[in-house]
Design an enzyme around this catalytic site. Structure first.
Site, PDB file in Angstrom:
ATOM      1  N   HIS A 255      -4.314  12.651  -2.307  1.00  0.00           N
ATOM      2  CA  HIS A 255      -5.407  12.424  -3.008  1.00  0.00           C
ATOM      3  C   HIS A 255      -6.734  13.160  -2.245  1.00  0.00           C
ATOM      4  O   HIS A 255      -7.870  12.540  -2.096  1.00  0.00           O
ATOM      5  CB  HIS A 255      -5.727  10.849  -2.768  1.00  0.00           C
ATOM      6  CG  HIS A 255      -5.594  10.063  -3.998  1.00  0.00           C
ATOM      7  ND1 HIS A 255      -6.092  10.306  -5.315  1.00  0.00           N
ATOM      8  CD2 HIS A 255      -4.538   9.140  -4.290  1.00  0.00           C
ATOM      9  CE1 HIS A 255      -5.162   9.711  -6.171  1.00  0.00           C
ATOM     10  NE2 HIS A 255      -4.520   8.587  -5.343  1.00  0.00           N
ATOM     11  N   ASP A 308      -3.088   5.997  -0.041  1.00  0.00           N
ATOM     12  CA  ASP A 308      -2.081   5.461  -1.114  1.00  0.00           C
ATOM     13  C   ASP A 308      -1.429   6.821  -1.915  1.00  0.00           C
ATOM     14  O   ASP A 308      -2.119   7.854  -1.670  1.00  0.00           O
ATOM     15  CB  ASP A 308      -3.089   4.621  -1.857  1.00  0.00           C
ATOM     16  CG  ASP A 308      -4.169   5.244  -2.819  1.00  0.00           C
ATOM     17  OD1 ASP A 308      -4.817   6.183  -2.113  1.00  0.00           O
ATOM     18  OD2 ASP A 308      -4.363   5.057  -3.739  1.00  0.00           O
ATOM     19  N   GLU A 309      -0.689   6.489  -2.759  1.00  0.00           N
ATOM     20  CA  GLU A 309      -0.056   7.331  -3.849  1.00  0.00           C
ATOM     21  C   GLU A 309       0.265   8.737  -3.181  1.00  0.00           C
ATOM     22  O   GLU A 309       0.013   9.729  -3.956  1.00  0.00           O
ATOM     23  CB  GLU A 309      -1.085   7.363  -4.809  1.00  0.00           C
ATOM     24  CG  GLU A 309      -1.223   6.022  -5.596  1.00  0.00           C
ATOM     25  CD  GLU A 309      -2.069   6.044  -6.745  1.00  0.00           C
ATOM     26  OE1 GLU A 309      -2.099   5.447  -7.742  1.00  0.00           O
ATOM     27  OE2 GLU A 309      -3.127   6.719  -6.800  1.00  0.00           O
ATOM     28  N   VAL A 310       0.870   8.808  -2.120  1.00  0.00           N
ATOM     29  CA  VAL A 310       1.522  10.143  -1.759  1.00  0.00           C
ATOM     30  C   VAL A 310       2.546  10.695  -2.207  1.00  0.00           C
ATOM     31  O   VAL A 310       3.554   9.960  -2.459  1.00  0.00           O
ATOM     32  CB  VAL A 310       1.538  10.148  -0.267  1.00  0.00           C
ATOM     33  CG1 VAL A 310       2.078  11.444   0.277  1.00  0.00           C
ATOM     34  CG2 VAL A 310       0.342   9.615   0.604  1.00  0.00           C
ATOM     35  N   ASP A 311       2.532  11.825  -2.813  1.00  0.00           N
ATOM     36  CA  ASP A 311       3.784  12.269  -3.748  1.00  0.00           C
ATOM     37  C   ASP A 311       4.779  13.031  -2.691  1.00  0.00           C
ATOM     38  O   ASP A 311       4.452  14.074  -2.112  1.00  0.00           O
ATOM     39  CB  ASP A 311       3.317  13.428  -4.817  1.00  0.00           C
ATOM     40  CG  ASP A 311       4.630  13.830  -5.643  1.00  0.00           C
ATOM     41  OD1 ASP A 311       5.525  13.398  -5.428  1.00  0.00           O
ATOM     42  OD2 ASP A 311       4.218  14.839  -6.474  1.00  0.00           O
TER      43      ASP A 311
END
Length: 516
Positions: A255, A308-311
């Site tokens: 992000h 958050d939301e780490v690929d």
């Protein structure tokens, strides 16, 4: 005559109850006129600190210059009898005064306010920040039509939670400094005390840095869409003087737009150049240096680093990262994230003197056990994950039911957009928690993500619903219902509209701002 009658009805009900609803509030029905030269002073005419002097001047001016006090507005309102008592001064007492007061989660924000039938006024507060809340409550009682309609008034008040936040996003759409000031002013009107500033994200990096100027030079939308270091400090100071802490957020390891200005610390092979490379030791040196600089700009005790939301495919698709993982027995992308946060804990956070905050999703990443002791998690998905996060050792801030960009807040479904506030208001932060778990809840925040909001539509999309969240975080547990709040929120929206805030209406009604 019909217009005058309508405005008379408005005047009789206007500005009768401060928002959020005070913990203890009683009032009468007698009017008090408000002097255009309203003043505030300490007992025995002692000299106020610069902090209080600024607040006294600001509220004297804002009350006297309120739109409803204009000659045009007064011509539409029924005149007050000449015998009406006048509110011309107010005595303000602070139990533990300080020339440089500090706003933290342990600050006592309680206050009391009394308005007598003869127009005399007294405020007492435990701290300067409690005094600010009292001044705001007084301005709401008196400031919109230059008349207090319901004297005598007695208020004894304090917030339920120490953390009452609004998150804003300046990455997806740049928000000018003057509009950030406006946002702070709207927060003060609902007694929020934490501005969670999501400064950067994948779309842009608008924050200047003396050490790393290339971050904004290469990462901002344009050279004009950049906050200089003096800009950042100005926002912090502006908010502080109004009782609002500014907690900055730079999201890591994903992000971010790190790769635009600092490609050497981002994953350099594959397609994930805006994700920091956890396997590169230079990443941690860079973060420590950058965050050390930012800590001198943002003095708040909290530092938010996202997480958050780490690929995780960014890790496995990179040959160099995959090779390192194999050599170091890191099984997968989740385990590599744990490694990243362990390194942040051991090499980045020491010396910053900050409490770390991160987003905590239902899957638990980042794990509290990988973070410094005392860290807190912002629960942004299901409220039902709060017990698990708490039981793993983290304090929590709740935001999941209070995303202002969603049409089903807290699972609430309605046909009418103007009713969305009801779903947010009905959320109980302690739902499903034991008493021991409840003690770990710092508070909550409303989140206005910026994908679909800029300075032109922010007020309409955010302010009214955020006000509903603010009251839920303020009033004692078990108090305040949607039905009870409806009329008071209509009044508060009108009050905000009279202040030039384009807050969304919640019902069909009339406000003086409609004709002024």
């Amino acid at each position: 005559m019909k217009l005058f009658l309508t405005l008379s009805l408005f005047a009789s009900a206007s500005a009768s109850t401060p928002w959020p609803l005070p913990a203890n509030f009683s009032s009468g029905s007698a009017p008090l006129s408000v002097s255009s030269a309203l003043t505030f002073s300490l007992p025995d005419d002692a000299a106020p600190s610069p902090f209080l002097a600024d607040a006294f001047s600001r509220y004297s001016e804002s009350i006297s210059n309120a739109q409803g006090c204009s000659a045009e507005a007064q011509s539409l309102l029924p005149p007050q009898p000449s015998s009406t008592p006048q509110l011309s001064s107010c005595s303000v007492s602070v139990s533990s005064p300080s020339s440089d007061p500090s706003l933290t989660v342990s600050t006592d924000e309680s206050y009391s306010l009394y308005l007598a039938l003869d127009g005399s006024c007294s405020i007492s507060a435990a701290s300067e920040f409690g005094a600010l809340h009292a001044l705001e409550s007084l301005s709401q009682l008196a400031g919109e039509t230059c008349t207090v309609t319901n004297a005598p008034v007695s208020i004894s008040d304090s917030p339920r939670f120490a953390y009452r936040g609004l998150m804003i996003d300046s990455s997806r759409h740049f928000l000018p400094v003057r509009f950030l000031e406006h946002i702070v002013d709207t927060m003060v009107a609902s007694k929020f005390n934490v501005l969670h500033w999501h400064i950067s994200d994948t779309e842009s990096f608008p924050s200047s840095s003396a050490l790393f100027p290339e971050l904004a030079e290469k990462g901002a939308w344009s050279p004009e869409a950049v906050y200089s270091v003096p800009d950042l400090k100005h926002v912090v100071d502006y908010a502080y003087k109004r009782g609002v802490r500014v907690m900055p957020e730079w999201d890591v390891p994903g992000h971010g737009s790190w790769g635009k200005g600092k490609p050497e610390v981002s994953i350099q092979d594959g397609s994930c150049t805006n994700t920091l490379d956890p396997t590169n030791p230079d990443v941690y040196d860079f973060l420590h240096d950058f965050l050390s600089e930012m800590s001198s700009v943002f003095p708040d005790a909290n530092l938010f680093l996202g997480g958050d939301e780490v690929d995780t495919s960014c890790f496995t698709s990179s040959p160099s990262v995959s090779k390192w993982m194999t050599e170091n027995n890191i099984a997968d992308g989740v385990a590599l994230q744990s490694y990243f946060w362990q390194q942040v804990t051991s090499t980045v956070m020491p010396g910053l003197n900050k409490t770390l905050g991160v987003w905590m999703a239902d899957d638990g990443i980042p794990y509290p056990e990988d973070l410094p002791a005392g860290s807190f998690g912002n629960v942004w998905q299901s409220q039902s994950s709060m017990p698990a996060v708490i039981d793993r050792g983290a304090d929590v801030v709740l935001s999941g039911p209070w995303y202002l960009d969603q049409q089903q807040p807290g699972g609430f479904q309605t046909y009418a957009l103007q009713a969305l506030w009801q779903g947010m208001y009905a959320v109980e932060p302690f739902s499903g928690l034991t008493p021991a778990q409840q003690a770990k809840v710092l508070g909550g925040e409303a989140c206005m993500w910026g994908e679909g909001v800029n300075a032109l539509d922010f007020d309409a999309l955010a302010v009214t619903k955020a006000a509903a969240v603010a009251e839920r975080l303020w009033v004692p547990q078990g108090e305040g219902t949607v039905d009870d709040a409806q009329e008071r929120l209509e009044e508060h929206v009108c009050r905000l509209n009279m202040r030039g805030v384009a807050a969304e209406a919640v019902a069909q009604n009339f406000c003086l701002s409609d004709v002024l």
